[in-house]
Design an enzyme around this catalytic site. Sequence first.
Site, PDB file in Angstrom:
ATOM      1  N   ARG A   1       0.804  -1.239   0.000  1.00 16.39           N
ATOM      2  CA  ARG A   1       0.000   0.000   0.000  1.00 16.39           C
ATOM      3  C   ARG A   1       0.831   1.281   0.000  1.00 16.39           C
ATOM      4  NH1 ARG A   1      -3.608  -2.897   3.311  1.00 16.39           N
ATOM      5  NH2 ARG A   1      -5.321  -3.625   1.993  1.00 16.39           N
TER       6      ARG A   1
ATOM      7  N   LYS B   1       3.729  12.296 -10.088  1.00 13.76           N
ATOM      8  CA  LYS B   1       2.891  11.496 -10.995  1.00 13.76           C
ATOM      9  C   LYS B   1       3.676  10.246 -11.363  1.00 13.76           C
ATOM     10  CE  LYS B   1      -0.007  14.870 -13.337  1.00 13.76           C
ATOM     11  NZ  LYS B   1      -0.373  15.422 -14.653  1.00 13.76           N
TER      12      LYS B   1
ATOM     13  N   GLU C   1      10.583  19.954 -22.725  1.00 18.62           N
ATOM     14  CA  GLU C   1       9.906  20.300 -21.461  1.00 18.62           C
ATOM     15  C   GLU C   1      10.436  21.638 -20.929  1.00 18.62           C
ATOM     16  OE1 GLU C   1       7.371  18.415 -20.546  1.00 18.62           O
ATOM     17  OE2 GLU C   1       7.798  16.298 -20.936  1.00 18.62           O
TER      18      GLU C   1
ATOM     19  N   LYS D   1       8.049  24.006 -11.812  1.00 21.72           N
ATOM     20  CA  LYS D   1       7.147  22.869 -11.620  1.00 21.72           C
ATOM     21  C   LYS D   1       6.776  22.718 -10.139  1.00 21.72           C
ATOM     22  CE  LYS D   1       5.996  18.191 -12.800  1.00 21.72           C
ATOM     23  NZ  LYS D   1       6.273  16.981 -13.557  1.00 21.72           N
TER      24      LYS D   1
ATOM     25  N   GLU E   1      -3.926  18.237  -9.512  1.00 19.16           N
ATOM     26  CA  GLU E   1      -4.386  18.739 -10.806  1.00 19.16           C
ATOM     27  C   GLU E   1      -5.877  19.016 -10.844  1.00 19.16           C
ATOM     28  OE1 GLU E   1      -2.154  17.134 -14.162  1.00 19.16           O
ATOM     29  OE2 GLU E   1      -3.944  17.356 -15.387  1.00 19.16           O
TER      30      GLU E   1
ATOM     31  N   ARG F   1      -2.356  22.962 -12.192  1.00 17.56           N
ATOM     32  CA  ARG F   1      -1.360  21.981 -12.622  1.00 17.56           C
ATOM     33  C   ARG F   1      -1.587  21.523 -14.056  1.00 17.56           C
ATOM     34  NH1 ARG F   1       1.397  16.825  -9.398  1.00 17.56           N
ATOM     35  NH2 ARG F   1       2.717  16.262 -11.163  1.00 17.56           N
TER      36      ARG F   1
ATOM     37  N   ASN G   1       0.500  20.602 -18.813  1.00 19.97           N
ATOM     38  CA  ASN G   1       0.245  19.700 -19.941  1.00 19.97           C
ATOM     39  C   ASN G   1       0.273  20.422 -21.283  1.00 19.97           C
ATOM     40  OD1 ASN G   1      -0.173  17.408 -18.303  1.00 19.97           O
ATOM     41  ND2 ASN G   1      -2.176  18.213 -17.757  1.00 19.97           N
TER      42      ASN G   1
ATOM     43  N   HIS H   1       0.880  18.584 -24.489  1.00 18.93           N
ATOM     44  CA  HIS H   1       0.816  17.161 -24.183  1.00 18.93           C
ATOM     45  C   HIS H   1      -0.428  16.458 -24.715  1.00 18.93           C
ATOM     46  CE1 HIS H   1       4.354  17.832 -21.827  1.00 18.93           C
ATOM     47  NE2 HIS H   1       4.394  16.585 -21.423  1.00 18.93           N
TER      48      HIS H   1
ATOM     49  N   HIS I   1       0.703  13.337 -26.539  1.00 20.21           N
ATOM     50  CA  HIS I   1       0.299  11.976 -26.149  1.00 20.21           C
ATOM     51  C   HIS I   1      -0.381  11.253 -27.312  1.00 20.21           C
ATOM     52  CE1 HIS I   1       0.262  12.901 -21.525  1.00 20.21           C
ATOM     53  NE2 HIS I   1       1.474  12.712 -22.007  1.00 20.21           N
TER      54      HIS I   1
ATOM     55  N   HIS J   1       9.055  10.823 -26.056  1.00 21.94           N
ATOM     56  CA  HIS J   1       8.049  11.681 -25.437  1.00 21.94           C
ATOM     57  C   HIS J   1       8.361  13.162 -25.707  1.00 21.94           C
ATOM     58  CE1 HIS J   1       5.229  13.264 -22.500  1.00 21.94           C
ATOM     59  NE2 HIS J   1       6.219  13.925 -21.929  1.00 21.94           N
TER      60      HIS J   1
HETATM   61  N1  LIG Z   1       5.730  11.644 -14.180  1.00 20.66           N
HETATM   62  C1  LIG Z   1       5.776  12.786 -14.820  1.00 20.66           C
HETATM   63  O1  LIG Z   1       5.390  13.830 -14.287  1.00 20.66           O
HETATM   64  C2  LIG Z   1       6.325  12.821 -16.213  1.00 20.66           C
HETATM   65  C3  LIG Z   1       6.602  14.059 -16.807  1.00 20.66           C
HETATM   66  C4  LIG Z   1       7.190  14.062 -18.072  1.00 20.66           C
HETATM   67  C5  LIG Z   1       7.453  12.864 -18.716  1.00 20.66           C
HETATM   68  N2  LIG Z   1       7.140  11.688 -18.101  1.00 20.66           N
HETATM   69  C6  LIG Z   1       7.436  10.408 -18.756  1.00 20.66           C
HETATM   70  O2  LIG Z   1       8.839  10.270 -18.863  1.00 20.66           O
HETATM   71  C7  LIG Z   1       9.122   9.382 -19.951  1.00 20.66           C
HETATM   72  C8  LIG Z   1      10.233   9.948 -20.770  1.00 20.66           C
HETATM   73  O3  LIG Z   1      11.373  10.074 -19.971  1.00 20.66           O
HETATM   74  P1  LIG Z   1      12.836  10.087 -20.614  1.00 20.66           P
HETATM   75  O4  LIG Z   1      12.844  10.972 -21.779  1.00 20.66           O
HETATM   76  O5  LIG Z   1      13.771  10.339 -19.508  1.00 20.66           O
HETATM   77  O6  LIG Z   1      12.950   8.612 -21.211  1.00 20.66           O
HETATM   78  P2  LIG Z   1      13.704   7.273 -20.767  1.00 20.66           P
HETATM   79  O7  LIG Z   1      13.557   6.989 -19.339  1.00 20.66           O
HETATM   80  O8  LIG Z   1      13.262   6.242 -21.743  1.00 20.66           O
HETATM   81  O9  LIG Z   1      15.245   7.612 -21.034  1.00 20.66           O
HETATM   82  C9  LIG Z   1      15.663   7.892 -22.333  1.00 20.66           C
HETATM   83  C10 LIG Z   1      16.803   6.993 -22.801  1.00 20.66           C
HETATM   84  O10 LIG Z   1      18.019   7.475 -22.259  1.00 20.66           O
HETATM   85  C11 LIG Z   1      18.726   6.436 -21.600  1.00 20.66           C
HETATM   86  N3  LIG Z   1      19.453   7.084 -20.521  1.00 20.66           N
HETATM   87  C12 LIG Z   1      18.931   7.603 -19.381  1.00 20.66           C
HETATM   88  N4  LIG Z   1      19.867   8.254 -18.693  1.00 20.66           N
HETATM   89  C13 LIG Z   1      21.025   8.123 -19.377  1.00 20.66           C
HETATM   90  C14 LIG Z   1      22.351   8.597 -19.181  1.00 20.66           C
HETATM   91  N5  LIG Z   1      22.652   9.384 -18.144  1.00 20.66           N
HETATM   92  N6  LIG Z   1      23.287   8.254 -20.078  1.00 20.66           N
HETATM   93  C15 LIG Z   1      22.971   7.493 -21.166  1.00 20.66           C
HETATM   94  N7  LIG Z   1      21.734   7.043 -21.425  1.00 20.66           N
HETATM   95  C16 LIG Z   1      20.769   7.363 -20.542  1.00 20.66           C
HETATM   96  C17 LIG Z   1      17.656   5.471 -21.197  1.00 20.66           C
HETATM   97  O11 LIG Z   1      18.171   4.177 -21.023  1.00 20.66           O
HETATM   98  C18 LIG Z   1      16.706   5.539 -22.374  1.00 20.66           C
HETATM   99  O12 LIG Z   1      17.168   4.736 -23.413  1.00 20.66           O
HETATM  100  C19 LIG Z   1       7.843   9.229 -20.727  1.00 20.66           C
HETATM  101  O13 LIG Z   1       7.290   7.969 -20.483  1.00 20.66           O
HETATM  102  C20 LIG Z   1       6.950  10.313 -20.165  1.00 20.66           C
HETATM  103  O14 LIG Z   1       5.587   9.978 -20.225  1.00 20.66           O
HETATM  104  C21 LIG Z   1       6.589  11.650 -16.877  1.00 20.66           C
HETATM  105 ZN   LIG Z   2       6.027  15.577 -20.613  1.00 23.33          ZN
END
Ligand SMILES: NC(=O)c1ccc[n+]([C@@H]2O[C@H](COP(=O)([O-])OP(=O)(O)OC[C@H]3O[C@@H](n4cnc5c(N)ncnc54)[C@H](O)[C@@H]3O)[C@@H](O)[C@H]2O)c1
Ligand SMILES: [Zn+2]
Length: 359
Positions: A119, A141, A183, A225, A235, A239, A243, A246, A250, A263
Amino acid sequence: MRRLSVKLADRSYSIVIGERALDRLPDELSSLAPTRLLIVSDQNVAPRYAAALARKLAALAPVTTKVLHAGESSKTLATVEQVLDALFECSADRKSMVVALGGGVIGDVAGFAASIFMRGIRFVQVPTTLLAQVDSSVGGKTGVNHAAGKNLIGSFHQPSLVVADTATLTSLPTRELSAGLAEVIKHGLLADEHYFELVESRMSDLLACDAGLLEDIVARSCEIKADIVARDERESGERALLNLGHTFGHAIEALAGFGTWLHGEAVGCGLCLAADLSRRLDLLGGADVDRIEHAVARARLPTRIGGLGRSDALRAMAGDKKAEAGEVRFILLERIGRAVQRRVPADALDATLRAGGYT
Ligand SMILES: NC(=O)c1ccc[n+]([C@@H]2O[C@H](COP(=O)([O-])OP(=O)(O)OC[C@H]3O[C@@H](n4cnc5c(N)ncnc54)[C@H](O)[C@@H]3O)[C@@H](O)[C@H]2O)c1
Ligand SMILES: [Zn+2]
């Protein structure tokens, strides 16, 4: 080294930002007294950073590492189950903690697993992509995708700490650095014109990974943020402005197939579509739309992603979490530095999609 805080009463937490910020993690964590630590990482990040981190943390509690496949295709319930299995296998209890070491995918999956294990147990975000350092690691999130759409399964679960070590960005592929800039541009557009100007004027230094500048950018984006999240954690209002770009983004990710476009790439294109739609509703001038497209292009992000269908896009957007009773509300720009939420007439939306290369 910078320290910010996300002010959420008894769920408040610090964000520590800087080169070699990871060295501070053991000290930062010791007051949280975890009984066990599970580092969750991916195939690209773990070989570079996980062993050193595990060694640093070993004095605090027994440490186990779980490595997931890299990329958006890991944002599934099946992967969450793998993390839960790893928690049971290492005999984690309610005082144990998850350490999410990686990009937004790892943060979202590991955070969601932490939110439902017994939980809910505490977790730490150690973001290693620009996107995760400026955005996804802050705000709580967490979740995964479903065939029905992006991020449709998840929870709000705030981390206990965020440690963003900007030195980890030096190993990030340039395509991923650009994705993070989407972003960053978004934060300037929705909240701070001067910040947008800074990002716009220093884009080549950002792409060259200028260390001091990256630290400034991560700090300012986190501040923007964190302030919004502190005012509207769940949200119910403001908040939603985060988006911006987005709803379009999305839909692009889902229609092209998760992982086809990053993304941040989908969001970059989504920002251009949101700007175009804002102009059609007489909110934003044409010169500002051009300026936004120019900034997105200078970040080496796509301003247009063609080949997708208009009716598919409309269906995907109606199924987005932000839609209520099938009605989509868009985040639009009144000017650079100020976003608003609006209902949008179907003809304006259709015109934007046509102009954006949708068939
Ligand atoms: N929770 C939230 O508020 C929120 C906000 C924005 C985006 N997101 C989510 O985040 C995701 C995208 O995140 P992302 O762009 O970080 O993608 P990701 O986690 O897939 O990382 C991108 C790539 O970079 C590689 N990588 C990561 N760090 C590295 C480093 N230091 N050196 C070499 N390679 C590295 C990873 O292995 C991957 O292949 C999406 O799913 C999106 O929906 C969530
Ligand atoms: Zn985003």
